[in-house]
Motif scaffolding. Structure first.
Motif, PDB file in Angstrom:
ATOM      1  N   TYR A   1       0.842  -1.195   0.000  1.00  0.00           N
ATOM      2  CA  TYR A   1       0.000   0.000   0.000  1.00  0.00           C
ATOM      3  C   TYR A   1       0.874   1.240   0.000  1.00  0.00           C
ATOM      4  CZ  TYR A   1      -3.646  -3.280   1.140  1.00  0.00           C
ATOM      5  OH  TYR A   1      -4.505  -4.342   1.091  1.00  0.00           O
ATOM      6  N   SER A   2       0.346   2.312  -0.593  1.00  0.00           N
ATOM      7  CA  SER A   2       1.104   3.564  -0.656  1.00  0.00           C
ATOM      8  C   SER A   2       0.982   4.368   0.637  1.00  0.00           C
ATOM      9  CB  SER A   2       0.647   4.399  -1.853  1.00  0.00           C
ATOM     10  OG  SER A   2      -0.751   4.638  -1.779  1.00  0.00           O
ATOM     11  N   ASP A   3      -0.005   4.054   1.480  1.00  0.00           N
ATOM     12  CA  ASP A   3      -0.175   4.753   2.763  1.00  0.00           C
ATOM     13  C   ASP A   3       0.945   4.401   3.730  1.00  0.00           C
ATOM     14  OD1 ASP A   3      -2.600   5.736   1.874  1.00  0.00           O
ATOM     15  OD2 ASP A   3      -3.800   4.274   2.971  1.00  0.00           O
ATOM     16  N   SER A   4       1.278   5.352   4.592  1.00  0.00           N
ATOM     17  CA  SER A   4       2.208   5.040   5.677  1.00  0.00           C
ATOM     18  C   SER A   4       1.514   4.076   6.641  1.00  0.00           C
ATOM     19  CB  SER A   4       2.604   6.315   6.426  1.00  0.00           C
ATOM     20  OG  SER A   4       1.492   6.817   7.153  1.00  0.00           O
ATOM     21  N   LEU A   5       2.268   3.428   7.488  1.00  0.00           N
ATOM     22  CA  LEU A   5       1.713   2.463   8.433  1.00  0.00           C
ATOM     23  C   LEU A   5       0.654   3.105   9.322  1.00  0.00           C
ATOM     24  CD1 LEU A   5       1.661  -0.285   9.832  1.00  0.00           C
ATOM     25  CD2 LEU A   5       3.654   0.440  11.172  1.00  0.00           C
ATOM     26  N   SER A   6       0.935   4.262   9.894  1.00  0.00           N
ATOM     27  CA  SER A   6      -0.034   4.906  10.789  1.00  0.00           C
ATOM     28  C   SER A   6      -1.285   5.342  10.030  1.00  0.00           C
ATOM     29  CB  SER A   6       0.594   6.083  11.535  1.00  0.00           C
ATOM     30  OG  SER A   6       1.104   7.031  10.635  1.00  0.00           O
TER      31      SER A   6
ATOM     32  N   ILE B   1       4.659   1.227  17.827  1.00  0.00           N
ATOM     33  CA  ILE B   1       6.034   1.499  18.230  1.00  0.00           C
ATOM     34  C   ILE B   1       6.930   0.859  17.187  1.00  0.00           C
ATOM     35  CG2 ILE B   1       7.788   1.115  19.998  1.00  0.00           C
ATOM     36  CD1 ILE B   1       5.455   0.974  22.027  1.00  0.00           C
ATOM     37  N   GLY B   2       7.767   1.665  16.574  1.00  0.00           N
ATOM     38  CA  GLY B   2       8.641   1.151  15.529  1.00  0.00           C
ATOM     39  C   GLY B   2       7.965   1.169  14.170  1.00  0.00           C
ATOM     40  N   ASP B   3       8.399   0.239  13.316  1.00  0.00           N
ATOM     41  CA  ASP B   3       7.923   0.250  11.933  1.00  0.00           C
ATOM     42  C   ASP B   3       7.057  -0.951  11.577  1.00  0.00           C
ATOM     43  OD1 ASP B   3       9.838  -1.698  11.993  1.00  0.00           O
ATOM     44  OD2 ASP B   3      10.994  -0.942  10.291  1.00  0.00           O
ATOM     45  N   SER B   4       6.421  -1.578  12.591  1.00  0.00           N
ATOM     46  CA  SER B   4       5.540  -2.695  12.288  1.00  0.00           C
ATOM     47  C   SER B   4       4.385  -2.769  13.288  1.00  0.00           C
ATOM     48  CB  SER B   4       6.310  -4.019  12.270  1.00  0.00           C
ATOM     49  OG  SER B   4       6.799  -4.304  13.561  1.00  0.00           O
ATOM     50  N   ALA B   5       3.334  -3.473  12.898  1.00  0.00           N
ATOM     51  CA  ALA B   5       2.161  -3.655  13.746  1.00  0.00           C
ATOM     52  C   ALA B   5       1.488  -4.969  13.362  1.00  0.00           C
ATOM     53  CB  ALA B   5       1.181  -2.499  13.574  1.00  0.00           C
TER      54      ALA B   5
ATOM     55  N   GLN C   1       6.187  -0.935   7.785  1.00  0.00           N
ATOM     56  CA  GLN C   1       6.489   0.293   7.047  1.00  0.00           C
ATOM     57  C   GLN C   1       7.621  -0.004   6.066  1.00  0.00           C
ATOM     58  OE1 GLN C   1       4.998   3.535   7.812  1.00  0.00           O
ATOM     59  NE2 GLN C   1       5.893   4.062   5.852  1.00  0.00           N
ATOM     60  N   LYS C   2       7.401   0.287   4.791  1.00  0.00           N
ATOM     61  CA  LYS C   2       8.398   0.101   3.728  1.00  0.00           C
ATOM     62  C   LYS C   2       8.545   1.415   2.996  1.00  0.00           C
ATOM     63  CE  LYS C   2       8.985  -4.415   4.048  1.00  0.00           C
ATOM     64  NZ  LYS C   2      10.202  -5.089   4.333  1.00  0.00           N
ATOM     65  N   GLY C   3       9.572   2.182   3.342  1.00  0.00           N
ATOM     66  CA  GLY C   3       9.729   3.506   2.751  1.00  0.00           C
ATOM     67  C   GLY C   3       8.556   4.364   3.173  1.00  0.00           C
ATOM     68  N   SER C   4       7.831   4.934   2.207  1.00  0.00           N
ATOM     69  CA  SER C   4       6.661   5.747   2.540  1.00  0.00           C
ATOM     70  C   SER C   4       5.372   4.934   2.518  1.00  0.00           C
ATOM     71  CB  SER C   4       6.542   6.923   1.558  1.00  0.00           C
ATOM     72  OG  SER C   4       6.357   6.428   0.251  1.00  0.00           O
ATOM     73  N   GLY C   5       5.462   3.642   2.177  1.00  0.00           N
ATOM     74  CA  GLY C   5       4.282   2.793   2.092  1.00  0.00           C
ATOM     75  C   GLY C   5       4.250   1.723   3.177  1.00  0.00           C
ATOM     76  N   THR C   6       3.307   0.806   3.028  1.00  0.00           N
ATOM     77  CA  THR C   6       3.107  -0.261   4.000  1.00  0.00           C
ATOM     78  C   THR C   6       2.999  -1.596   3.279  1.00  0.00           C
ATOM     79  OG1 THR C   6       1.933   1.224   5.501  1.00  0.00           O
ATOM     80  CG2 THR C   6       1.577  -1.123   5.824  1.00  0.00           C
ATOM     81  N   SER C   7       3.686  -2.581   3.822  1.00  0.00           N
ATOM     82  CA  SER C   7       3.610  -3.943   3.319  1.00  0.00           C
ATOM     83  C   SER C   7       2.705  -4.734   4.253  1.00  0.00           C
ATOM     84  CB  SER C   7       5.020  -4.551   3.291  1.00  0.00           C
ATOM     85  OG  SER C   7       4.964  -5.902   2.916  1.00  0.00           O
ATOM     86  N   LEU C   8       1.752  -5.472   3.679  1.00  0.00           N
ATOM     87  CA  LEU C   8       0.803  -6.246   4.467  1.00  0.00           C
ATOM     88  C   LEU C   8       0.974  -7.724   4.147  1.00  0.00           C
ATOM     89  CD1 LEU C   8      -2.889  -5.589   5.137  1.00  0.00           C
ATOM     90  CD2 LEU C   8      -2.274  -7.685   3.942  1.00  0.00           C
ATOM     91  N   SER C   9       0.962  -8.543   5.192  1.00  0.00           N
ATOM     92  CA  SER C   9       1.041  -9.987   5.029  1.00  0.00           C
ATOM     93  C   SER C   9      -0.043 -10.613   5.902  1.00  0.00           C
ATOM     94  CB  SER C   9       2.420 -10.487   5.459  1.00  0.00           C
ATOM     95  OG  SER C   9       2.467 -11.892   5.428  1.00  0.00           O
ATOM     96  N   VAL C  10      -0.844 -11.505   5.322  1.00  0.00           N
ATOM     97  CA  VAL C  10      -1.916 -12.189   6.046  1.00  0.00           C
ATOM     98  C   VAL C  10      -1.590 -13.678   6.107  1.00  0.00           C
ATOM     99  CG1 VAL C  10      -4.367 -12.799   6.083  1.00  0.00           C
ATOM    100  CG2 VAL C  10      -3.662 -10.575   5.191  1.00  0.00           C
ATOM    101  N   ARG C  11      -1.690 -14.224   7.298  1.00  0.00           N
ATOM    102  CA  ARG C  11      -1.589 -15.684   7.473  1.00  0.00           C
ATOM    103  C   ARG C  11      -2.868 -16.101   8.189  1.00  0.00           C
ATOM    104  NH1 ARG C  11       1.508 -20.319   8.104  1.00  0.00           N
ATOM    105  NH2 ARG C  11       1.028 -21.510   9.981  1.00  0.00           N
ATOM    106  N   ALA C  12      -3.718 -16.823   7.479  1.00  0.00           N
ATOM    107  CA  ALA C  12      -5.014 -17.229   8.027  1.00  0.00           C
ATOM    108  C   ALA C  12      -5.085 -18.744   8.134  1.00  0.00           C
ATOM    109  CB  ALA C  12      -6.144 -16.712   7.146  1.00  0.00           C
ATOM    110  N   GLU C  13      -5.634 -19.193   9.247  1.00  0.00           N
ATOM    111  CA  GLU C  13      -5.870 -20.618   9.445  1.00  0.00           C
ATOM    112  C   GLU C  13      -7.373 -20.851   9.408  1.00  0.00           C
ATOM    113  OE1 GLU C  13      -3.879 -21.618  13.074  1.00  0.00           O
ATOM    114  OE2 GLU C  13      -1.918 -21.575  12.095  1.00  0.00           O
TER     115      GLU C  13
END
Length: 154
Positions: free
Chosen positions: A10-15, A81-85, A108-120
């Protein structure tokens, strides 16, 4: 139990991305009904999405009520806190003997956000549970992937 994983950028920042997820209007723009409950500083977001019988395997569709809906509950952190949630998500649908438990990791990846989903995905039906899980996972994967893409546009 079956596991599925999905990733999206995503292009959005993490926050900013977390703020969007904690906003009822974001989910409404995706065609879902949403209710937020603030649990300072976090937000518990309950999202209800209709499940058209035509999108379900026939073995499940015959057991679904006419107004079946997927109910997802997200616990969205308010403080980062930091660059992940991490976001915890559980989901179920009345009439479908399947439970979904997911961990969504945001980084947080640069100015964007990387999302990873692990679903059971698990079913409580003895003997036939694995067949039900096998039928539900592709549907869930498509719905989640579509939603992840739409979140980028909302």
């Amino acid at each position: 139990m079956r596991t599925l994983t999905l990733n999206h950028e995503y292009s959005d920042s993490l926050s900013d991305f977390l703020l969007r997820l904690a906003d009822v209007s974001t989910w409404q723009s995706l065609g879902s009904e949403a209710h937020a409950k603030r649990i300072d500083p976090d937000t518990e977001m309950t999202v209800k999405t209709p499940m058209p019988k035509g999108e379900m395997p026939s073995a499940l569709a015959t057991h679904l009520p006419a107004d079946a809906e997927l109910v997802e509950v997200y616990m969205i952190p308010g403080d980062v806190i930091g660059d992940s949630a991490e976001i915890r998500m559980t989901a179920h649908a009345a009439g479908v003997p399947v439970e979904i438990d997911a961990l969504i990791t945001l980084t947080q990846k640069g100015s964007g956000t990387s999302l990873s989903v692990r679903a059971e995905v698990s079913s409580s039906i003895p003997l036939f549970g694995s067949m039900i899980e096998q039928a539900v996972v592709p549907i869930l994967e498509k719905r989640l992937d579509d939603r992840l893409v739409k979140l980028d546009r909302s």
